[in-house]
Design an enzyme around this catalytic site. Sequence first.
Site, PDB file in Angstrom:
ATOM      1  N   TYR A 131       9.072  -0.345 -12.980  1.00  0.00           N
ATOM      2  CA  TYR A 131       7.724  -1.142 -13.262  1.00  0.00           C
ATOM      3  C   TYR A 131       7.913  -1.755 -14.455  1.00  0.00           C
ATOM      4  O   TYR A 131       6.821  -1.127 -15.322  1.00  0.00           O
ATOM      5  CB  TYR A 131       6.404  -0.686 -12.971  1.00  0.00           C
ATOM      6  CG  TYR A 131       6.314  -0.976 -11.320  1.00  0.00           C
ATOM      7  CD1 TYR A 131       5.823  -1.392 -11.153  1.00  0.00           C
ATOM      8  CD2 TYR A 131       6.121   0.867 -11.159  1.00  0.00           C
ATOM      9  CE1 TYR A 131       5.629  -1.371  -9.635  1.00  0.00           C
ATOM     10  CE2 TYR A 131       5.892   0.881  -9.232  1.00  0.00           C
ATOM     11  CZ  TYR A 131       5.615   0.387  -9.401  1.00  0.00           C
ATOM     12  OH  TYR A 131       6.105   0.568  -7.298  1.00  0.00           O
ATOM     13  N   TYR A 175      -1.851   1.349  -0.802  1.00  0.00           N
ATOM     14  CA  TYR A 175      -0.354   1.385  -1.074  1.00  0.00           C
ATOM     15  C   TYR A 175       0.934   1.271  -0.389  1.00  0.00           C
ATOM     16  O   TYR A 175       0.142   2.611   0.554  1.00  0.00           O
ATOM     17  CB  TYR A 175       0.545   2.297  -2.586  1.00  0.00           C
ATOM     18  CG  TYR A 175       1.563   2.226  -3.512  1.00  0.00           C
ATOM     19  CD1 TYR A 175       1.803   1.080  -3.915  1.00  0.00           C
ATOM     20  CD2 TYR A 175       2.138   2.944  -3.030  1.00  0.00           C
ATOM     21  CE1 TYR A 175       3.277   0.510  -4.267  1.00  0.00           C
ATOM     22  CE2 TYR A 175       4.213   2.720  -3.284  1.00  0.00           C
ATOM     23  CZ  TYR A 175       4.330   1.536  -3.720  1.00  0.00           C
ATOM     24  OH  TYR A 175       5.641   1.670  -4.009  1.00  0.00           O
ATOM     25  N   ASP A 197       0.524   6.299   6.926  1.00  0.00           N
ATOM     26  CA  ASP A 197       1.714   5.876   6.473  1.00  0.00           C
ATOM     27  C   ASP A 197       1.794   6.781   5.273  1.00  0.00           C
ATOM     28  O   ASP A 197       0.870   7.388   4.567  1.00  0.00           O
ATOM     29  CB  ASP A 197       1.348   4.872   4.946  1.00  0.00           C
ATOM     30  CG  ASP A 197       2.496   4.920   4.153  1.00  0.00           C
ATOM     31  OD1 ASP A 197       3.187   5.682   3.976  1.00  0.00           O
ATOM     32  OD2 ASP A 197       2.836   3.593   3.211  1.00  0.00           O
ATOM     33  N   LYS A 240       9.609  10.703   0.534  1.00  0.00           N
ATOM     34  CA  LYS A 240       9.365  10.996  -0.308  1.00  0.00           C
ATOM     35  C   LYS A 240       9.920  12.742  -0.134  1.00  0.00           C
ATOM     36  O   LYS A 240      10.961  12.867  -0.481  1.00  0.00           O
ATOM     37  CB  LYS A 240       7.983  11.190  -0.907  1.00  0.00           C
ATOM     38  CG  LYS A 240       7.436   9.949  -2.042  1.00  0.00           C
ATOM     39  CD  LYS A 240       6.079   9.682  -2.386  1.00  0.00           C
ATOM     40  CE  LYS A 240       6.546   8.147  -3.221  1.00  0.00           C
ATOM     41  NZ  LYS A 240       5.439   7.008  -2.825  1.00  0.00           N
TER      42      LYS A 240
HETATM   43  C1  LIG Z   1       5.592   6.118  -2.610  1.00  0.00           C
HETATM   44  C2  LIG Z   1       5.253   5.128  -1.376  1.00  0.00           C
HETATM   45  C3  LIG Z   1       6.086   4.264  -0.694  1.00  0.00           C
HETATM   46  C4  LIG Z   1       6.932   3.880  -0.677  1.00  0.00           C
HETATM   47  O1  LIG Z   1       8.233   3.874  -1.002  1.00  0.00           O
HETATM   48  P1  LIG Z   1       9.112   3.969  -1.266  1.00  0.00           P
HETATM   49  O2  LIG Z   1      10.875   4.946  -1.349  1.00  0.00           O
HETATM   50  O3  LIG Z   1       9.226   4.018  -3.197  1.00  0.00           O
HETATM   51  O4  LIG Z   1      10.170   2.635  -1.493  1.00  0.00           O
HETATM   52  C5  LIG Z   1       5.421   3.734   0.303  1.00  0.00           C
HETATM   53  N1  LIG Z   1       3.519   4.191   0.934  1.00  0.00           N
HETATM   54  C6  LIG Z   1       3.351   5.085  -0.281  1.00  0.00           C
HETATM   55  C7  LIG Z   1       2.140   6.052   1.006  1.00  0.00           C
HETATM   56  C8  LIG Z   1       4.246   5.797  -0.843  1.00  0.00           C
HETATM   57  O5  LIG Z   1       3.408   6.725  -2.015  1.00  0.00           O
END
Ligand SMILES: *Cc1c(COP(=O)(O)O)cnc(C)c1O
Length: 434
Positions: free
Chosen positions: A17, A145, A246, A275
Amino acid sequence: MKRSEIEFDSRNIWHPYSPIHRITSSIPVISASGSKIKLTNGNYLIDGMSSWWSTIHGYNHPNLNKSIKNQLRKMSHVMFGGITHASAISLCKKLIEITSSRLECVFLADSGSVSVEIALKMAVQYWQSKRKKNKKKFISLQYGYHGDTLGAMSVCDPKNSMHNLYKGYLPKNFFVKAPYCNFHQDRNQEHIDSLEKLLIKNSHHVCAMIVEPIVQGAGGMRFYHPNYLKNVRKLCNQYKILLIMDEIATGFGRTGKLFAYEHSEVLPDILCIGKALTGGYLTLAAVMTTREIASTISRGESGCLMHGPTFMANPLACEVSKASIDLLLRSSWKRKVKNIERQLFKELNSLKNNFLVQDVRVLGAIGVVEMKKEINLRILQKKFLDLGVWIRPFKKIIYLIPPYIIKKNELTKLTNAVKEVISDMKKLTVIHSI
Ligand SMILES: *Cc1c(COP(=O)(O)O)cnc(C)c1O
């Protein structure tokens, strides 16, 4: 680091970004260990970010280092098409063990965003295979997100992820109002009612709803009541759409439960994790789903899930994930996260009385100070560096997500820095920034 190298970085290398020719240069880091990041000028920063939710055990952990070194002697990678290996098998077994035996089919992906793409494709293909070809839209939440690739972006908050920039290219999905930002109070009946209204009218077009369970991360660090998720689960069952959760940010203990959905005692049909999966060492994510969904897709027109990354199930990433999960489960992570939660609350809560502050909230090892106005990142970043901490605010949010191994005095250094920066703000003009 040489001046010319820093200049090359600002002129020629994209950062997240950021514009390509930056006025402020990135901070050169030479090494990192535990909760300390060492700069090329010899200074140390206490890490308040866990490298975006990932380095839960801190940097340079001997167990994690060892797992990679051991695997490196055998093979760093081999294609996963037609081939398998013990690293993938034992990791997937472990993932099923620590989530739910219901989520028994695992797809290994190479990043969080890609895992979201795969989850969306699973949902679309599932209904295709059941000959419900109209079910192709998703429902997601305002402030959501889910990543930066195009499919993932199409289910991110339209304003935050600037959908207007990609108009005509992004698929159009449904958005509902986000639940109240309050983990302790359930005031979400009207949100549930309006979700139901949307479902009554549109569920025949909808294949799945996607949510971040309990914590909406990058869209605003908002915590919501577990009942909301429970009610979403009920509606998804009732109106026959899948529920994708997610857990990429929240997984592996961050909210005080191993997975955030445990707060609500309901399960997703499709789960994304990433992550902290590798302890912050390598890029790896996973999508987990039920036998019914996986078999239905496999019986469909294509006979498979149409996805296959080159570096699928990379053995180095699988091994370090296994080592990270073992380390987490053997550590007293619950107590550590609880202690961080208590300390964050004790040391940040008084900021509620500051007239510049909108809200202070803490859940697990996440501490959030929401300001009334947007923050000037450039000014704050410099102040934080001067105070010897690595904290990177966005929009109105100053937040801390430290590694679980952070020492008490190190965490105090972080919270003191937040307090100091805010008390200094009275003197500064707060202007809009990216
Ligand atoms: C960081 C994140 C993503 C994306 O993961 P990347 O490894 O950066 O592609 C998707 N969903 C959530 C909730 C996130 O915090």
